[in-house]
Design an enzyme around this catalytic site. Sequence first.
Site, PDB file in Angstrom:
ATOM      1  N   LYS A   1       0.841  -1.201   0.000  1.00 33.09           N
ATOM      2  CA  LYS A   1       0.000   0.000   0.000  1.00 33.09           C
ATOM      3  C   LYS A   1       0.880   1.257   0.000  1.00 33.09           C
ATOM      4  O   LYS A   1       0.612   2.209  -0.735  1.00 33.09           O
ATOM      5  CB  LYS A   1      -0.918   0.000   1.233  1.00 33.09           C
ATOM      6  CG  LYS A   1      -2.006  -1.067   1.170  1.00 33.09           C
ATOM      7  CD  LYS A   1      -2.784  -1.195   2.479  1.00 33.09           C
ATOM      8  CE  LYS A   1      -3.769  -2.354   2.408  1.00 33.09           C
ATOM      9  NZ  LYS A   1      -4.508  -2.592   3.653  1.00 33.09           N
TER      10      LYS A   1
ATOM     11  N   GLN B   1      -4.498  -1.493   9.879  1.00 39.39           N
ATOM     12  CA  GLN B   1      -4.379  -2.786   9.205  1.00 39.39           C
ATOM     13  C   GLN B   1      -4.929  -3.898  10.102  1.00 39.39           C
ATOM     14  O   GLN B   1      -4.641  -3.968  11.292  1.00 39.39           O
ATOM     15  CB  GLN B   1      -2.899  -3.052   8.862  1.00 39.39           C
ATOM     16  CG  GLN B   1      -2.642  -4.297   8.034  1.00 39.39           C
ATOM     17  CD  GLN B   1      -3.274  -4.239   6.632  1.00 39.39           C
ATOM     18  OE1 GLN B   1      -3.441  -3.177   6.060  1.00 39.39           O
ATOM     19  NE2 GLN B   1      -3.630  -5.387   6.092  1.00 39.39           N
TER      20      GLN B   1
ATOM     21  N   ASP C   1     -10.843   2.938   4.550  1.00 36.47           N
ATOM     22  CA  ASP C   1     -11.132   1.505   4.422  1.00 36.47           C
ATOM     23  C   ASP C   1     -12.645   1.246   4.344  1.00 36.47           C
ATOM     24  O   ASP C   1     -13.071   0.160   3.977  1.00 36.47           O
ATOM     25  CB  ASP C   1     -10.614   0.769   5.671  1.00 36.47           C
ATOM     26  CG  ASP C   1      -9.417  -0.100   5.368  1.00 36.47           C
ATOM     27  OD1 ASP C   1      -9.251  -0.504   4.203  1.00 36.47           O
ATOM     28  OD2 ASP C   1      -8.655  -0.374   6.308  1.00 36.47           O
TER      29      ASP C   1
END
Length: 282
Positions: free
Chosen positions: A48, A92, A115
């Site tokens: 990412k 994460q 997200d």
Amino acid sequence: MALLDGWTLAKEREVALSQEVARLGVTPILVVILVGENPASQLYVQMKAKACMRVGIDCQVQSLKSELSQQALLEILHNLNNDPRVHGILVQLPLPKHLDTREILEAIAPCKDVDGFHPLNVGRVYSNSLLKGFLPATAMGVMELLEHYDIPIKGQDVVIVGASNIIGKPLASLMLNAGASVSICHILTKDLSMYTQRADIICVGVGKPRLIRSEMVKEGAVIVDIGINKEGDRVVGDADFEALKDKVSYITPVPKGVGPMTISALLENTLLAAKTSLESSC
Ligand code: GUN
């Protein structure tokens, strides 16, 4: 059979995204929080961060010790929420067991939740009110890939194998919003073949190599393989690619299928967060 080539499409999107970032006038800032030392998570975060760099997004990775307390993480998020320089925040997953994932995800400001895991953004997807908010990256990447290849969804029978909050549930919502008849299968499904055999589109992401075999699929179906499994030094998906490739109309390769589209969707969300912050306060 034709390949759903996510890698090439993601590369094309990156060119367009870097031009948009350059025109924006500010550098979008994404803070990625990585707690502990899960090797897969470390790899994903690295991918990412590299993608952000390629398009001009400043990705700041905070690597935190696995013993970090819930309170300490909540405080970090509180500070990031209140920092006007930060446009996007990503924690994460999975988090270490002692941390309460739900509470952590709810502590991210919805306007920075690139997200799309905050319940407000989840609800926006569920209720098809997407003028504001963020789509979860994998589901968004799958829909963009199918759209790019002009694969019809309206009125189609779609089976999603895997009912996770991260992938299966949001993807089911987007498919439903697009007019598909959706079945969601999971570990307790009694007869998976019964669902897959009649499906026009099968999306699978459960982490089981060769779960979807040739005899489970009808001629001409579309296979979207979201699985990422390591077999020795090879990466394979959840569909038996070799057995399926001459039977289906389209299939994603693994790697270079859905994975790059997921990352591209995250970049799009981060750009959107930065753009939105220029128009209204968070
Ligand atoms: N772990 C696996 N997939 C994801 C994702 O899309 N976002 C986050 N934050 N963690 C993940």
